[in-house]
Enzyme design. Structure first.
Site, PDB file in Angstrom:
ATOM      1  CD  GLU A  48      -3.226  -0.045   0.298  1.00  0.00           C
ATOM      2  OE1 GLU A  48      -3.738   0.962   0.781  1.00  0.00           O
ATOM      3  OE2 GLU A  48      -3.529  -0.482  -0.818  1.00  0.00           O
ATOM      4  CD  GLU A  78      -7.882  -6.867  -5.254  1.00  0.00           C
ATOM      5  OE1 GLU A  78      -6.747  -7.292  -4.971  1.00  0.00           O
ATOM      6  OE2 GLU A  78      -8.627  -6.274  -4.442  1.00  0.00           O
TER       7      GLU A  78
END
Length: 665
Positions: free
Chosen positions: A180, A256
């Site tokens: 992240e 994703e």
């Protein structure tokens, strides 16, 4: 004389004129082809999204797997991506690592190994991908960051790939890089080096498995990094890419995507992005998060899978619309096919793609999903219009001689609420290489030379039912097929079957919380370990469990009722938590963090002794028993009104649980 028409008449006149003036679209390969198609897939993990699937009885579990993976039957997926478990909360729960500790290796924990083998059993050609969302704490050497010691992290990931082959005969073809925060080029290069050193030259790297930037720019600037990276993967790209990504000439994947409730709007989202990820962004693979909604519905992102299987106690499952939308592409193409350059948007809205196997076969997929019926959970979708239209497709080049196409159609029918999915129509005869279609809003069509399509089916599964009000588990399973106990959904920590061979007594087989160090994760792991179970709507109930603390003086365990949060929100979970501690005290709190105390006092509990805890919650009052005797009573509980039952520990510490039981009203 003036002619007057009602608004309704004018509408139908306009619609008729629009349909009569057909737009023509050319499908041609004479000027070359587009990018090579890499497939459509689903993602198990990120995290614990397939948790309840393994607890289904046969034949229902195999039926579900057939709908997902069996070629020419249901979704017929080309790709399965799984989480490399990191012992951490990564959205809806934790998945166990193959290396809880540095000197620990076990390649039989969890259910992803089993799932990959089941997928491979049905489709030997399926592409397998692994991606770590989190890592055990030891990888970071005391820091919540896995890349300060890239050699350790690379070895950890490569061990998983080697274990997949050695213990399960699974060839992992791709591994993802994800975090992240900051992209770490040094780690990617070292991972490539470590893979090659172990003879895994064929394992390809997807980076950054997050966003297009900054990885695209780094690849352009760094030849060594470019040589290490095979695929640029983005999460939820909104069907768009960036110029730098295109300049790299790497394969571009939506690694994703979707993450949307699998109702009809979710099916519409999936239909739109499967086409437009290529039309708008030249992405040659799209992978759904998640594969299957097989986790408690009240956890975050409930029902965000391609289908739903969240009731192993009833064996009910639901084949949702995204399964059949997937089939429109997957049953009539394969990885290695190639997109035509002549793909694009329809004039009145919608899109079309065309692919060929280079051997004369052609598949065309058309979608006309309207804005409000194809909204994905993310990113925001800008306004656009789709209206009914007549489209003529003219086949040229090597496709000019095609005389007939098979045709499959899905109609969402939002107004009539009578959808029809993946319906085979009469073959389409071409005239001079052309065919025309009347396209209405919210439809998907496949026209193909392939004759292998099938809408697979099984007899209806058992009806849906609530979690049983009376539930018991003594964990007496000498050779469990999975490391997790049925229906327990670990939210932080890892609770595994445990056989204490040194204990000749009644507690040889238990459930044990195994972690002693907080893992490295991007999500908000709680400071306590907790596993939830049961029915989120439970209000009045009795929970009991035998508990065994293994941490002297500071150890602690709990049982709980009305736990109202899980997944990424677990840190702020409330409920009724009944704690006992190794220092001989107890506490009753209204929250997992232990800040709101409802009762406390002396208990006489110690480590390395078995104790039986019993918690009863009735209306606004809760009472607790220790070893069959009342310890506290009538603690006032104003909220929450309902939630799961749970077990857990005061910290990341070893502790055992046995003879768990719930009785709810």
């Amino acid at each position: 004389m003036e002619l007057l028409f009602s608004p309704l008449t004018l509408y139908f006149l306009t619609l008729t004129l629009r349909l009569c003036s057909a737009e023509t679209y050319v499908l041609d390969d004479k000027n070359g082809l587009g990018r090579v198609f890499d497939g459509i897939g689903g993602l198990s993990g990120g995290g614990a999204t397939s948790r309840l699937l393994v607890n289904y009885d046969e034949p229902y579990r195999s039926q579900i797997l057939d709908y997902l993976f069996k070629p020419n039957f249901g979704a017929s997926l080309h790709i399965l991506k799984v989480e490399i478990g990191g012992d951490a909360q990564t959205t809806d729960g934790t998945e166990p690592s193959h290396m809880h500790y540095e000197d620990d290796e076990n390649y039989f924990r969890g259910y992803e190994w089993w799932l990959m083998k089941e997928a491979k059993k049905r489709n030997p050609n399926i592409t397998l991908i692994g991606l770590p969302w989190a890592f055990p704490g030891w990888v970071g050497r005391g820091k919540n960051w896995p890349f300060d010691f890239p050699d350790i992290t690379a070895a950890y990931v490569v061990n998983w790939i080697l274990g997949a082959k050695q213990h399960h005969d699974l060839d992992i073809q791709y591994v993802g890089i994800w975090n992240e925060r900051n992209f770490d080029s040094k780690y990617v290069k070292l991972l490539r080096y470590t893979l090659d050193k172990q003879g895994l030259e064929n394992v390809r790297i997807i980076a950054s498995d997050n966003q297009w930037e900054p990885i695209s720019l780094y690849v352009l600037q760094d030849p060594e990094l470019s040589a290490a990276v095979d695929v640029l993967g983005a999460h939820y790209p909104g069907t768009n890419t960036v110029l730098d990504a295109l300049k790299t000439q790497k394969a571009l994947w939506s690694s994703e995507d979707y993450s949307t409730v699998n109702d009809k709007v979710g099916g519409g989202c999936w239909a739109r992005i499967l086409n437009q990820n290529y039309v708008n962004g030249l992405m040659t693979a799209t992978i759904s998060w998640n594969l299957i909604a097989s986790y408690y519905d009240d956890l975050p992102f409930g029902r965000d899978g391609l289908m739903t299987a969240e009731e192993p106690w009833s064996n009910n499952y639901v084949v949702e619309s995204p399964i059949w939308i997937t089939a429109h592409t997957t049953q009539f193409t394969q990885p290695g096919w190639t997109y035509l350059q002549t793909v694009g948007h329809l004039v009145q809205g919608g899109s079309y793609v065309a692919l060929t196997d280079g051997k004369g076969n052609l598949t065309v997929v058309i979608e006309t999903m309207t804005h409000d019926h194809s909204v994905c959970i993310r990113p925001p979708l800008l306004p656009f219009n789709v209206t009914a239209q007549n489209a003529t497709f003219h086949l040229k080049g090597s496709f000019a001689s095609i005389k007939e196409l098979q045709i499959w159609r899905s109609q969402f029918n939002f107004q009539s609420k009578k959808p029809v999915f993946f319906e085979k129509l009469s073959p389409l005869t071409l005239l001079d290489g052309s065919f025309s279609l009347e396209l209405h809003e919210d439809e998907v069509y496949t026209m193909t030379t392939m004759k292998t399509g099938l809408k697979g089916s099984f007899p209806d599964p058992p009806p849906s039912s609530r979690f049983p009000k009376v539930y018991k588990d003594d964990f007496n399973n000498k050779n469990p097929p999975f490391s997790e106990a049925p229906n327990f959904a670990d939210q932080t920590g890892v609770f595994e079957y445990y056989q204490n061979v040194s204990d000749p007594g009644p507690h040889v087989f238990t459930l044990r919380q195994i972690l002693t160090q907080i893992p490295i994760t991007w999500a908000a792991d709680a400071d306590q370990a907790i596993s939830v179970v049961g029915d989120y709507e439970w209000q009045n109930l009795t929970v009991s469990c035998d508990v065994f603390m293994e941490k002297v003086k500071t150890g602690g365990v709990f049982i709980a009722a009305r736990v109202d949060k899980g997944g990424q929100s677990i840190r702020s979970a409330r409920g009724v938590f009944y704690w006992v501690f190794a220092d001989g005290t107890y506490k009753v709190t209204n929250d997992l963090a232990g800040r709101t105390v409802l009762a406390e006092g002396q208990s006489g509990t110690h480590a390395y002794r078995w104790h039986t805890l019993t918690l009863t919650v009735q209306g606004q009052y809760a009472s607790g028993f220790l070893n069959g005797y009342p310890l506290w009573k009538n603690a006032v509980v104003l909220a929450p009104k309902h939630g799961w039952a749970a077990i857990g520990t005061n910290s990341y510490e070893l502790a055992q649980f046995d003879n768990f039981a719930v009785e709810a009203e």
